[in-house]
Design a protein around this motif. Sequence first.
Motif, mmCIF file in Angstrom:
data_model
loop_
_atom_site.group_PDB
_atom_site.id
_atom_site.type_symbol
_atom_site.label_atom_id
_atom_site.label_comp_id
_atom_site.label_asym_id
_atom_site.label_seq_id
_atom_site.Cartn_x
_atom_site.Cartn_y
_atom_site.Cartn_z
ATOM 1 N N THR A 1 0.848 -1.189 0.000
ATOM 2 C CA THR A 1 0.000 0.000 0.000
ATOM 3 C C THR A 1 0.884 1.240 0.000
ATOM 4 N N ILE A 2 0.406 2.272 -0.666
ATOM 5 C CA ILE A 2 1.099 3.561 -0.705
ATOM 6 C C ILE A 2 0.158 4.606 -0.133
ATOM 7 N N ASN A 3 0.577 5.223 0.951
ATOM 8 C CA ASN A 3 -0.279 6.178 1.667
ATOM 9 C C ASN A 3 -1.632 5.555 1.996
ATOM 10 N N GLY A 4 -1.615 4.275 2.368
ATOM 11 C CA GLY A 4 -2.819 3.563 2.764
ATOM 12 C C GLY A 4 -3.667 3.039 1.618
ATOM 13 N N VAL A 5 -3.232 3.222 0.385
ATOM 14 C CA VAL A 5 -4.019 2.853 -0.790
ATOM 15 C C VAL A 5 -3.333 1.728 -1.557
ATOM 16 N N HIS A 6 -4.136 0.751 -2.012
ATOM 17 C CA HIS A 6 -3.620 -0.290 -2.902
ATOM 18 C C HIS A 6 -4.400 -0.282 -4.211
ATOM 19 N N THR A 7 -3.673 -0.203 -5.311
ATOM 20 C CA THR A 7 -4.234 -0.439 -6.642
ATOM 21 C C THR A 7 -3.255 -1.334 -7.380
ATOM 22 N N GLU A 8 -3.720 -1.970 -8.438
ATOM 23 C CA GLU A 8 -2.808 -2.808 -9.221
ATOM 24 C C GLU A 8 -1.712 -1.966 -9.861
ATOM 25 N N ASP A 9 -2.046 -0.730 -10.203
ATOM 26 C CA ASP A 9 -1.039 0.154 -10.794
ATOM 27 C C ASP A 9 0.063 0.464 -9.786
ATOM 28 N N LEU A 10 -0.347 0.815 -8.549
ATOM 29 C CA LEU A 10 0.653 1.094 -7.516
ATOM 30 C C LEU A 10 1.460 -0.157 -7.187
ATOM 31 N N GLN A 11 0.800 -1.307 -7.107
ATOM 32 C CA GLN A 11 1.507 -2.561 -6.828
ATOM 33 C C GLN A 11 2.552 -2.836 -7.902
ATOM 34 N N ASN A 12 2.151 -2.705 -9.165
ATOM 35 C CA ASN A 12 3.084 -2.978 -10.258
ATOM 36 C C ASN A 12 4.256 -2.013 -10.237
ATOM 37 N N LYS A 13 3.970 -0.755 -9.965
ATOM 38 C CA LYS A 13 5.047 0.229 -9.912
ATOM 39 C C LYS A 13 5.983 -0.052 -8.738
ATOM 40 N N ALA A 14 5.415 -0.468 -7.591
ATOM 41 C CA ALA A 14 6.245 -0.799 -6.437
ATOM 42 C C ALA A 14 7.135 -2.000 -6.722
ATOM 43 N N MET A 15 6.587 -3.007 -7.384
ATOM 44 C CA MET A 15 7.361 -4.206 -7.692
ATOM 45 C C MET A 15 8.400 -3.938 -8.777
ATOM 46 N N ASN A 16 8.071 -3.061 -9.714
ATOM 47 C CA ASN A 16 9.015 -2.757 -10.785
ATOM 48 C C ASN A 16 10.143 -1.860 -10.311
ATOM 49 N N SER A 17 9.815 -0.839 -9.532
ATOM 50 C CA SER A 17 10.838 0.038 -8.962
ATOM 51 C C SER A 17 10.213 0.882 -7.860
ATOM 52 N N LEU A 18 10.248 0.377 -6.646
ATOM 53 C CA LEU A 18 9.711 1.115 -5.503
ATOM 54 C C LEU A 18 10.435 2.443 -5.346
ATOM 55 N N PHE A 19 11.708 2.437 -5.611
ATOM 56 C CA PHE A 19 12.524 3.645 -5.518
ATOM 57 C C PHE A 19 11.937 4.763 -6.383
ATOM 58 N N THR A 20 11.667 4.454 -7.654
ATOM 59 C CA THR A 20 11.112 5.436 -8.576
ATOM 60 C C THR A 20 9.730 5.883 -8.133
ATOM 61 N N LEU A 21 8.928 4.944 -7.635
ATOM 62 C CA LEU A 21 7.577 5.272 -7.188
ATOM 63 C C LEU A 21 7.604 6.241 -6.020
ATOM 64 N N VAL A 22 8.434 5.967 -5.015
ATOM 65 C CA VAL A 22 8.494 6.845 -3.846
ATOM 66 C C VAL A 22 8.958 8.235 -4.254
ATOM 67 N N CYS A 23 9.969 8.306 -5.094
ATOM 68 C CA CYS A 23 10.452 9.613 -5.567
ATOM 69 C C CYS A 23 9.343 10.380 -6.276
ATOM 70 N N SER A 24 8.568 9.697 -7.110
ATOM 71 C CA SER A 24 7.514 10.366 -7.873
ATOM 72 C C SER A 24 6.342 10.790 -6.992
ATOM 73 N N MET A 25 6.100 10.049 -5.900
ATOM 74 C CA MET A 25 4.966 10.341 -5.031
ATOM 75 C C MET A 25 5.261 11.440 -4.014
ATOM 76 N N TYR A 26 6.526 11.693 -3.739
ATOM 77 C CA TYR A 26 6.876 12.690 -2.734
ATOM 78 C C TYR A 26 6.586 14.089 -3.260
ATOM 79 N N LYS A 27 5.856 14.899 -2.468
ATOM 80 C CA LYS A 27 5.389 16.199 -2.922
ATOM 81 C C LYS A 27 6.357 17.344 -2.616
#
Length: 257
Positions: A210-236
């Motif tokens: 889950t990212i910020n308490g939310v799970h979607t297949e898109d977020l799951q796939n992005k986390a599995m592919n590159s959590l690093f990139t996902l966290v960087c992109s989600m940080y405001k």
Amino acid sequence: MKAHLLLLVLTVWLNVQFGGCALSSSCSHPPSKWCSSLDSAVQCGVLKQCLESNFTRSHQTADQVEVGLYYESLCPGCRGFLTQMLLPTWVLLNDIMSVTLVPYGNAQEKPDGEKYIYECQHGELECLGNMIETCIMNMTDDAYLIIYCMESSADVIKAGESCVNLYSPDLSWDSVMKCVKGDVGNQLMHQNALKTKALNPPHQYVPWVTINGVHTEDLQNKAMNSLFTLVCSMYKGTKPAACGGGQRHYRSYCHNE
């Protein structure tokens, strides 16, 4: 030990493992005490890292990205994601990222009087591993380093005592096992069960992210592919320098059957 100091310890530990730096031979402090004072940081040769950790955290400009991992202690896919993707990402991005670990996964809970009994996907040893890690998280701020040590070992359960002794020497293994076998551990695992059952949508496999308490297949796939990139992109807030890099992909699951 405060969370950012724990991350510093893990950073230095990984650097040592891969030849990035070497601890001073005069260091007489356990890892959890490396940044506890100026003297210990100097003696252990990690003053630069301690100062950098404090500086970057003080310049954080927005809420951290909250990453939740619902997992099982003996699930191969969970172990791989935790040790190869999640915690290395946390080391690099700890100033903009928080982590919540919930060891339960595809287990089943049944009431037994005032307590609960558990059946786990990978057997009784996995239930034991889940309980050990749950108790450790409740007993010490060094828990994530200990769990990393356990999950990256050949035998998760057998590594538990040595990992506790190495990374949290003030925590006795006897006290951990007292929690595991007692009412406290049973209630803590019940809370893990409730958190897992409350997931919306319900989990279908582990690792479940889950990212910020939310799970979607898109977020799951992005986390599995590159959590690093996902966290960087989600940080405001202002992106840290580390967000200029990348990380290898990871994908492996234990399905809820």
